[in-house]
Design an enzyme around this catalytic site. Structure first.
Site, PDB file in Angstrom:
ATOM      1  N   GLU A 125      10.106   5.019  -4.687  1.00 42.14           N
ATOM      2  CA  GLU A 125      10.966   3.905  -5.112  1.00 42.14           C
ATOM      3  C   GLU A 125      10.902   3.661  -6.614  1.00 42.14           C
ATOM      4  OE1 GLU A 125      11.281   0.487  -2.623  1.00 42.14           O
ATOM      5  OE2 GLU A 125      10.557   1.551  -0.860  1.00 42.14           O
ATOM      6  N   TYR A 147       9.016  -5.141  -6.045  1.00 39.13           N
ATOM      7  CA  TYR A 147       8.008  -4.231  -5.488  1.00 39.13           C
ATOM      8  C   TYR A 147       7.964  -2.931  -6.283  1.00 39.13           C
ATOM      9  CZ  TYR A 147       6.266  -0.353  -2.653  1.00 39.13           C
ATOM     10  OH  TYR A 147       5.613   0.795  -2.240  1.00 39.13           O
ATOM     11  N   LYS A 151       5.099  -1.327  -8.799  1.00 38.10           N
ATOM     12  CA  LYS A 151       4.510   0.000  -8.543  1.00 38.10           C
ATOM     13  C   LYS A 151       4.746   0.924  -9.745  1.00 38.10           C
ATOM     14  CE  LYS A 151       2.795   1.597  -5.348  1.00 38.10           C
ATOM     15  NZ  LYS A 151       1.369   1.706  -4.944  1.00 38.10           N
TER      16      LYS A 151
HETATM   17  P1  NAD Z   1       0.188  -1.783   3.758  1.00 38.01           P
HETATM   18  O1  NAD Z   1       0.902  -3.006   3.290  1.00 38.01           O
HETATM   19  O2  NAD Z   1       0.239  -1.418   5.195  1.00 38.01           O
HETATM   20  O3  NAD Z   1      -1.353  -1.850   3.345  1.00 38.01           O
HETATM   21  C1  NAD Z   1      -1.779  -2.355   2.119  1.00 38.01           C
HETATM   22  C2  NAD Z   1      -3.276  -2.640   2.226  1.00 38.01           C
HETATM   23  O4  NAD Z   1      -3.725  -3.094   0.942  1.00 38.01           O
HETATM   24  C3  NAD Z   1      -3.624  -3.737   3.234  1.00 38.01           C
HETATM   25  O5  NAD Z   1      -4.717  -3.329   4.025  1.00 38.01           O
HETATM   26  C4  NAD Z   1      -3.985  -4.931   2.368  1.00 38.01           C
HETATM   27  O6  NAD Z   1      -4.938  -5.799   2.966  1.00 38.01           O
HETATM   28  C5  NAD Z   1      -4.542  -4.234   1.134  1.00 38.01           C
HETATM   29  N1  NAD Z   1      -4.459  -5.078  -0.070  1.00 38.01           N
HETATM   30  C6  NAD Z   1      -3.376  -5.777  -0.521  1.00 38.01           C
HETATM   31  N2  NAD Z   1      -3.687  -6.446  -1.628  1.00 38.01           N
HETATM   32  C7  NAD Z   1      -4.985  -6.164  -1.903  1.00 38.01           C
HETATM   33  C8  NAD Z   1      -5.876  -6.557  -2.938  1.00 38.01           C
HETATM   34  N3  NAD Z   1      -5.500  -7.399  -3.922  1.00 38.01           N
HETATM   35  N4  NAD Z   1      -7.146  -6.062  -2.923  1.00 38.01           N
HETATM   36  C9  NAD Z   1      -7.546  -5.234  -1.930  1.00 38.01           C
HETATM   37  N5  NAD Z   1      -6.753  -4.840  -0.916  1.00 38.01           N
HETATM   38  C10 NAD Z   1      -5.489  -5.300  -0.910  1.00 38.01           C
HETATM   39  O7  NAD Z   1       0.772  -0.594   2.847  1.00 38.01           O
HETATM   40  P2  NAD Z   1       1.018   0.937   3.202  1.00 38.01           P
HETATM   41  O8  NAD Z   1       2.360   1.087   3.778  1.00 38.01           O
HETATM   42  O9  NAD Z   1      -0.166   1.467   3.932  1.00 38.01           O
HETATM   43  O10 NAD Z   1       1.067   1.549   1.725  1.00 38.01           O
HETATM   44  C11 NAD Z   1      -0.124   1.989   1.080  1.00 38.01           C
HETATM   45  C12 NAD Z   1       0.226   2.488  -0.313  1.00 38.01           C
HETATM   46  O11 NAD Z   1       1.167   3.557  -0.219  1.00 38.01           O
HETATM   47  C13 NAD Z   1       0.877   1.433  -1.206  1.00 38.01           C
HETATM   48  O12 NAD Z   1       0.361   1.598  -2.510  1.00 38.01           O
HETATM   49  C14 NAD Z   1       2.360   1.775  -1.159  1.00 38.01           C
HETATM   50  O13 NAD Z   1       3.016   1.386  -2.355  1.00 38.01           O
HETATM   51  C15 NAD Z   1       2.289   3.286  -1.023  1.00 38.01           C
HETATM   52  N6  NAD Z   1       3.451   3.894  -0.365  1.00 38.01           N
HETATM   53  C16 NAD Z   1       3.852   3.459   0.859  1.00 38.01           C
HETATM   54  C17 NAD Z   1       4.934   4.079   1.497  1.00 38.01           C
HETATM   55  C18 NAD Z   1       5.379   3.650   2.868  1.00 38.01           C
HETATM   56  O14 NAD Z   1       6.401   4.133   3.354  1.00 38.01           O
HETATM   57  N7  NAD Z   1       4.669   2.758   3.553  1.00 38.01           N
HETATM   58  C19 NAD Z   1       5.606   5.137   0.871  1.00 38.01           C
HETATM   59  C20 NAD Z   1       5.161   5.570  -0.397  1.00 38.01           C
HETATM   60  C21 NAD Z   1       4.071   4.941  -0.997  1.00 38.01           C
END
Ligand code: NAD
Length: 318
Positions: A125, A147, A151
């Site tokens: 994104e 968001y 990122k």
């Molecule tokens: P998610 O929202 O399921 O999990 C995020 C986790 O981070 C949670 O366990 C939350 O408790 C923790 N967290 C949030 N704020 C925090 C803080 N201040 N300190 C410590 N922990 C904290 O997200 P996800 O879908 O598992 O995504 C994980 C990573 O992958 C993210 O960085 C996201 O940008 C990236 N990402 C996700 C996708 C997708 O499709 N889900 C795609 C590409 C990249």
């Protein structure tokens, strides 16, 4: 390896920890997670007693906690983030704090503690929308939502720590993930669980937005691959090679749950909604990674997982 995984109680992080502990029985993993609404200890009940796994509840913005755990590890895989676009439109403050300040806090601490590799998990994104063709790692970042902008900020900060301080950073930018343990606010688990409960599924606009989908284990294996075989200072796109419109995904889910199209409810489009995301993943493929899971088969298994694990999601939807 001794690895600090941030955000390991979320969707991708928990799948990654499970994958790593199964594959590398001599690695040790510390999962640092704040346990926001998206963090869930139910995601890792099967490995919580593994002697090579430990959990620390903490905020990545807190330098004291971060320095404490950083001195116990030599590698970092940074997943922790606020991750839901719609929430960032309602209130972006937690996104700027966690995604930007939290990443900065981790990078500073990694520098002090001589970390060998820091994998920063970014997202497709950050490039913004593309009508034709696919983004390469060298393309400009033109994020659209609070968001993706936060990122992009963390992605650029991570790059700067490599360029300015020689911190051994590797950045991954992945497309939309799906699979077990995904919080039921995201499209696939929301739609599957709504249909299981006999509720309608809200499709934005006319459902023509295109996303590339990847099964979460393919993403986890790609992060594992770059942790071991990637080059520091490099950025790697990761994609599943399965581009679908939201309407196509919705119809596939409806078919797999055994529901029908009358359950579709078209709702007002998301502001700033990117039309299409698409990545050129040839750089990582040339290095030797390729997605293994067939999209249709993985979606079928994912739907089945939500059907069989109501205990996991029902309390999250209440
Ligand atoms: P998610 O929202 O399921 O999990 C995020 C986790 O981070 C949670 O366990 C939350 O408790 C923790 N967290 C949030 N704020 C925090 C803080 N201040 N300190 C410590 N922990 C904290 O997200 P996800 O879908 O598992 O995504 C994980 C990573 O992958 C993210 O960085 C996201 O940008 C990236 N990402 C996700 C996708 C997708 O499709 N889900 C795609 C590409 C990249």
């Amino acid at each position: 390896m001794n690895i600090l995984v941030t955000g390991g109680s979320g969707f991708i992080g928990s799948n990654f920890i499970r994958h790593m502990l199964n594959k590398y029985p001599d690695y040790r993993i510390i999962n640092l997670d704040k346990l926001t609404y998206a963090g869930n200890q139910d995601n890792l009940t099967d490995i919580e007693n593994n002697p090579n796994y430990s959990f620390v509840r903490g905020d990545i913005c807190n330098p004291d906690i971060i320095n404490e755990v950083m001195q116990q590890v030599d590698h970092v895989v940074h997943f922790a983030a606020e991750s839901h676009v719609d929430r960032s439109i309602d209130d972006g403050s937690a996104f700027v704090r966690t995604n930007v300040l939290g990443t900065y806090t981790l990078l500073e601490s990694a520098l002090k503690h001589d970390i060998k590799r820091f994998v920063h998990v970014s997202t497709d994104e950050v490039y913004g929308s593309i009508n034709d063709g696919s983004f390469k790692e060298t393309d400009m970042l033109v994020p659209s939502s609070p968001y993706s902008s936060s990122k992009a900020g963390s992605d650029l900060l991570a790059q700067s720590y490599y360029i300015t301080h020689n911190l051994p950073v590797i950045i991954t930018r992945c497309t939309n993930n799906f699979g077990p343990y995904q919080y039921p606010e995201k499209l696939i688990p929301l739609f599957v669980t709504n249909l299981i409960e006999g509720q309608k599924v809200p499709v934005y606009g006319t459902g023509q937005n295109i996303r590339d989908w990847i099964y979460v284990l393919d993403h986890c294996k790609a992060v594992d691959f770059v942790l071991h075989s990637g080059s520091v200072g490099e950025i790697y796109n990761i994609g599943g090679g399965a581009e679908k419109t939201n309407l196509e995904i919705t119809e596939m889910i409806i078919e797999k749950v055994g529901s029908d199209r009358s359950m579709i409810e078209y709702v007002k489009d998301r502001p700033g909604h990117d039309l299409r995301y698409s990545l050129d993943c040839s750089k990582l493929k040339e290095l030797g990674w390729t997605p293994e899971y067939d999209f249709d088969e993985a979606l079928k298994e994912t739907v089945q997982w939500y059907v069989e694990n109501r205990w996991w999601w029902e309390k999250l939807k209440r």
